[in-house]
Design an enzyme around this catalytic site. Structure first.
Site, PDB file in Angstrom:
ATOM      1  N   HIS A  37       0.842  -1.205   0.000  1.00  0.00           N
ATOM      2  CA  HIS A  37       0.000   0.000   0.000  1.00  0.00           C
ATOM      3  C   HIS A  37       0.877   1.255   0.000  1.00  0.00           C
ATOM      4  O   HIS A  37       0.585   2.231  -0.693  1.00  0.00           O
ATOM      5  CB  HIS A  37      -0.877   0.059   1.252  1.00  0.00           C
ATOM      6  N   VAL A 176       4.349  -5.720  -4.656  1.00  0.00           N
ATOM      7  CA  VAL A 176       5.531  -5.628  -3.784  1.00  0.00           C
ATOM      8  C   VAL A 176       5.633  -6.973  -3.061  1.00  0.00           C
ATOM      9  O   VAL A 176       4.630  -7.493  -2.565  1.00  0.00           O
ATOM     10  CB  VAL A 176       5.394  -4.460  -2.778  1.00  0.00           C
ATOM     11  N   SER A 185       0.521  -8.952   1.442  1.00  0.00           N
ATOM     12  CA  SER A 185      -0.939  -8.947   1.564  1.00  0.00           C
ATOM     13  C   SER A 185      -1.276  -8.740   3.035  1.00  0.00           C
ATOM     14  O   SER A 185      -0.545  -9.216   3.913  1.00  0.00           O
ATOM     15  CB  SER A 185      -1.484 -10.295   1.095  1.00  0.00           C
ATOM     16  N   SER A 186      -2.382  -8.064   3.285  1.00  0.00           N
ATOM     17  CA  SER A 186      -2.807  -7.871   4.679  1.00  0.00           C
ATOM     18  C   SER A 186      -3.053  -9.223   5.337  1.00  0.00           C
ATOM     19  O   SER A 186      -2.925  -9.372   6.549  1.00  0.00           O
ATOM     20  CB  SER A 186      -4.092  -7.039   4.734  1.00  0.00           C
TER      21      SER A 186
END
Ligand code: PAF
Length: 282
Positions: A37, A176, A185-186
């Site tokens: 992000h 990324v 990833s979250s």
């Protein structure tokens, strides 16, 4: 950096920026922010006078209630990271602010939203279109930044933006990766350290499959990838599709489209955690 919770305050803030001739970049997120992000926000800050980052865990795109319940919520840490990245506005509304009434709009852009994630998570892209179209109309951005990790999502949002006549430029930004190759990833925070190592095999196998593609048919490459990933203890493939990079329709020969991408979803670990990734063949 301002944190704004209402649509009215957001519109007021942005109309003065627009009147002053400032360009606006939008980075939609569901929070639990990571370096992926941050790369979108930094790019928007470079390319626009004002960067709005929305942090909203959108309930309408979750077809699985327990997935929504377990999704990490980290607003304080998110704001600290956004401040560091130079964001101008964080828009963090409540669910009641965004959906005072249920959103009954239906979006349909086959095959982009009906295959892969669309087939395995019914209603998911409808929810994504509901929230993203609302954000586009509140913010009226010049540019919207989306991570290519959600490769299919970008294709669906492009179709929705064209369909509804939004004038913004959709900017896809590269995945990324962690040093192991695992796509950030979250959901990675829900993996144990051992599971994270296991999950890194997904990208390693996808990368190897590019070499296989030099002298094997599309269907053989797909089968090999599925077999190799399923052979790793703790991983189970939900689907692996090799598709036209624009329309997302399945391809069966390497000459069938100008751009060809393999999109995968894999369950990892005992909980299990659902991970997605992709590889570009051409
Ligand atoms: O990619 C995401 O995090 C979400 O799907 C998005 C685009 C922020 C919409 O809720």
């Amino acid at each position: 950096m301002k944190v704004i919770n209402t649509i009215q305050a957001l519109r007021a803030e942005l109309s003065s920026a627009r009147a002053a001739g400032k360009s606006i970049g939008l980075v939609p997120t569901m929070g639990a922010l990571h370096e992926g992000h941050a790369s979108l926000v930094r790019r928007s800050v470079k390319e626009n006078d004002v960067t709005v980052v929305s942090v909203f865990l959108n309930p309408t795109q979750f077809n699985d209630k327990s997935d929504l319940e377990h999704y990490p919520r980290t607003l304080e840490a998110d704001c600290a990271l956004l401040e560091q990245c130079g964001a101008t506005i964080v828009f963090a509304p409540s669910v009641a602010e965004i959906y005072p009434e249920p959103d009954t709009r239906q979006f349909s852009y086959p095959p982009t939203d009906s295959v892969m994630e669309g087939a395995h998570r019914p209603g998911h892209f409808n929810g994504v279109c509901q929230i993203v179209s609302k954000l586009f109309s509140y913010v009226e951005p010049d540019r919207g930044y989306f991570g290519e990790k959600d490769y299919q999502q970008i294709a669906v949002i492009r179709r929705m933006a064209e369909d509804l006549g939004f004038k913004l430029q959709i900017i896809p930004c590269p995945v990324v990766r962690e040093p192991s190759g695992l796509a950030m990833s979250s959901r990675n925070t829900l993996l144990t350290d051992a599971e994270r190592q296991t999950a890194a095999c997904i990208y390693a196998i996808l990368k190897e499959s590019k070499e296989l593609a030099a002298d094997h048919e599309v269907d053989e490459v797909r089968e090999q990838v599925i077999q190799q990933i399923n052979a790793v203890d703790g991983l189970e493939v939900e689907y692996y599709s090799i598709v036209d990079g624009l329309s997302l329709a399945d391809v069966h020969s390497w000459n069938e489209a100008e751009s060809i991408v393999g999109c995968i979803t894999v369950y990892c670990g005992s909980k299990p955690i659902r991970l997605i990734d992709h590889i570009r063949y051409k």
